[in-house]
Design a protein around this motif. Sequence first.
Motif, short mmCIF file in Angstrom:
data_model
loop_
_atom_site.label_atom_id
_atom_site.label_comp_id
_atom_site.label_asym_id
_atom_site.label_seq_id
_atom_site.Cartn_x
_atom_site.Cartn_y
_atom_site.Cartn_z
N ARG A 359 -1.13 89.00 -7.05
CA ARG A 359 0.27 89.17 -7.14
C ARG A 359 1.10 88.68 -6.00
N PHE A 360 0.52 88.35 -4.95
CA PHE A 360 1.18 87.31 -4.06
C PHE A 360 1.67 86.03 -4.51
N ASP A 361 0.82 85.64 -5.48
CA ASP A 361 1.32 84.13 -6.07
C ASP A 361 2.51 84.51 -7.20
N GLU A 362 2.45 85.68 -7.79
CA GLU A 362 3.67 86.08 -8.70
C GLU A 362 4.83 86.35 -7.89
N ILE A 363 4.59 86.94 -6.80
CA ILE A 363 5.82 87.28 -6.09
C ILE A 363 6.60 86.13 -5.38
N THR A 364 5.59 85.28 -5.02
CA THR A 364 5.96 83.91 -4.31
C THR A 364 6.56 83.25 -5.36
N GLU A 365 6.16 83.01 -6.51
CA GLU A 365 6.90 82.22 -7.69
C GLU A 365 8.29 82.64 -8.02
N SER A 366 8.43 84.31 -7.88
CA SER A 366 9.53 84.59 -8.24
C SER A 366 10.72 84.92 -7.56
N THR A 367 10.21 84.95 -6.15
CA THR A 367 11.13 85.37 -4.85
C THR A 367 11.54 83.90 -4.50
N VAL A 368 10.73 83.13 -3.83
CA VAL A 368 10.98 81.91 -2.81
C VAL A 368 10.70 80.68 -3.61
N THR A 369 9.98 80.72 -4.71
CA THR A 369 9.58 79.27 -5.32
C THR A 369 11.19 78.65 -6.02
N PRO A 370 11.81 79.69 -6.58
CA PRO A 370 13.15 79.23 -7.13
C PRO A 370 14.12 78.51 -6.08
N LEU A 371 14.14 79.03 -4.85
CA LEU A 371 14.75 78.53 -3.80
C LEU A 371 14.33 77.13 -3.48
N TYR A 372 13.01 77.10 -3.44
CA TYR A 372 12.36 75.65 -3.14
C TYR A 372 12.92 74.69 -3.97
N ARG A 373 12.72 75.02 -5.25
CA ARG A 373 13.25 73.84 -6.50
C ARG A 373 14.69 73.69 -6.21
N MET A 374 15.29 74.76 -6.01
CA MET A 374 17.00 74.45 -5.98
C MET A 374 17.21 73.55 -4.78
N THR A 375 16.44 73.75 -3.69
CA THR A 375 16.73 72.84 -2.57
C THR A 375 16.22 71.39 -2.84
N LEU A 376 15.31 71.35 -3.52
CA LEU A 376 14.74 70.07 -3.82
C LEU A 376 15.44 69.21 -4.94
N ALA A 377 16.12 69.92 -5.74
CA ALA A 377 16.96 69.58 -6.98
C ALA A 377 18.21 68.88 -6.13
N PHE A 378 18.72 69.73 -5.17
CA PHE A 378 20.03 69.37 -4.48
C PHE A 378 19.51 68.07 -3.79
N ASP A 379 18.51 68.00 -2.97
CA ASP A 379 18.15 66.88 -2.32
C ASP A 379 18.13 65.55 -3.16
N ARG A 380 17.27 65.73 -4.29
CA ARG A 380 17.11 64.55 -5.00
C ARG A 380 18.38 63.75 -5.27
N HIS A 381 19.34 64.69 -5.99
CA HIS A 381 20.70 64.22 -6.27
C HIS A 381 21.46 63.65 -5.04
N ARG A 382 21.29 64.24 -4.11
CA ARG A 382 22.00 63.76 -2.86
C ARG A 382 21.40 62.48 -2.32
N LEU A 383 20.04 62.31 -2.57
CA LEU A 383 19.49 61.06 -2.14
C LEU A 383 19.84 59.85 -3.00
N ASN A 384 19.96 60.13 -4.39
CA ASN A 384 20.29 59.38 -5.45
C ASN A 384 21.90 58.98 -5.25
N GLU A 385 22.41 59.93 -4.78
CA GLU A 385 23.92 59.55 -4.79
C GLU A 385 24.27 58.74 -3.39
N ILE A 386 23.54 59.00 -2.41
CA ILE A 386 23.42 57.87 -1.32
C ILE A 386 23.00 56.67 -1.64
#
Length: 473
Positions: A359-386
């Motif tokens: 259950r903690f895995d499911e909750i982690t995936e639905s609550t905080v993993t999306p925030l981790y993924r969004m942060t990573l996506a932003f960073d990847r683009h920003r690094l490529n932009e730089i």
Amino acid sequence: MAEILVLGAGLNGLVTAMLLAHDGHSVTILERDDAPPRDDAENAWLEWHRPGVNQFRQLHFMLPRWRALMQQELPAVLEQVIAFGGSRLNVFAELPPDLTGGWRAGDERFETVTARRPVLEAAAATVGQRSHGVSIRRGVKVTGLLTGPRVIAAAPHVTGVVIDGGAVLRADLVVDAAGRRSPVGAMIESAGGRRPDEELEDSGFVYYARHFRSADGSRPTALGPLLQHFDSVSVLTLPGDNDTWGVGFTTSARDKQLRGLRDASAWQAALKLYPTAAHWGEADPITDVQVIAGIEDRYHRYVVDGEPVVTGLVAIGDAWACTNPSLGRGASIGMLHACALRDLLRDVSPDQPEKLVRRFDEITESTVTPLYRMTLAFDRHRLNEIAADVAGETYQTSDASWAMTKALYAAAQQDPDVLRAYASVASMLCTPPEALAALGMVSKVLTLGANAPQYPTPGPTRAELLSTIAGPR
Ligand SMILES: Cc1cc2nc3c(=O)[nH]c(=O)nc-3n(C[C@H](O)[C@H](O)[C@H](O)COP(=O)(O)OP(=O)(O)OC[C@H]3O[C@@H](n4cnc5c(N)ncnc54)[C@H](O)[C@@H]3O)c2cc1C
């Protein structure tokens, strides 16, 4: 109620312990560093020896989402931050009225409480050590896991930990809050289990930062968002406690030409090139240029191919996942994660170990993993932009969400409604799709932002920045 061991007395370990103890659990935190917290801000900043947290004296800012969660769950920590000289401020009200359109009902959501990192942690530790049900043992290094009869054939079942010197401590549940370099994955393997799944790479960013103190008690006026993007660099301007603040350049660690920012006089000269940030450097510096690189993006999953790799143990905060910190989300994500664990333990007790881990895995995936993924996506683009900036090119991507992110940032500087949408995302109060869902928001963002200059805030070209860093001064 359960006996719980929390590994690590960093920000998230402390918060987790307090939340669990408030629910009646008996919680012991084991912290490798032996120095106790200091009881005032200057002692914490100057004297508190915390080698276990690499970023201990680096720039930190607590987002409004963290403040809101703290206000709801652990208001005593906020009061202690204020008692230590922390600042209560509204990131929106700090901006010029011609950007915000003046105060509106609802803007109180942008309030936060902030302080330098050692002061924040000293406040959390001070409240933690007087919290009923929390015991903090410092100078105790966890070296291994104690296991008992398996609940699942393929996964060790953790029943406690082994500490330096070989003593064992038993628990109904072990919470790994040992930070970005947590040794627990290797310990699971040593206990005969499979390592948690890990995604790991160098984030690619470097920080060149300084802290300042006001001579007259005034704080610089914010002329733009806390994080502003320019050709080749982004600039952070972060209020702290006791008339202090931090200013940092963040850029690609590969950009050798910008390594001159390590030099304090080059750093100061460079900051003067940014009209919306320059005045943040017109005060007494209280640090030299602080450089940190090699910051990893790291993510773990404890249910692999549908099977838990361990029972009796969960991971939260940076021990679970961490990223490049320019969006300032680590403590807010950690707090959300800790609340999720606390809530789960109200439904599923540690004597249902398999159910708890799943259950903690499911909750982690639905609550905080999306925030981790969004942060990573932003960073990847920003690094490529730089990287494109360095090559003298314009960054191109087929990812429409990056175009929307850029348009939102540019439009926010032209329209108060869009600025509120942007600030809500930056404060982690909502996701970009939620912010854009308001009627007419997408068309407004596209009209104002789609054809805006790549960097809408005035700043130097890369050539101007490089020649300033190279001197003469
Ligand atoms: C440069 C930088 C800037 C940042 N800026 C921000 C920001 O502005 N806002 C924000 O929200 N977040 C920021 N972060 C992220 C934030 O610092 C982390 O998210 C936060 O510190 C994580 O807290 P934690 O308790 O999970 O781990 P940590 O704070 O890393 O604490 C882990 C603890 O575990 C202890 N430990 C490790 N191994 C053992 C062991 N074997 N036995 C016992 N104890 C052990 C360590 O000594 C340490 O005290 C930044 C990070 C970096 C790198």
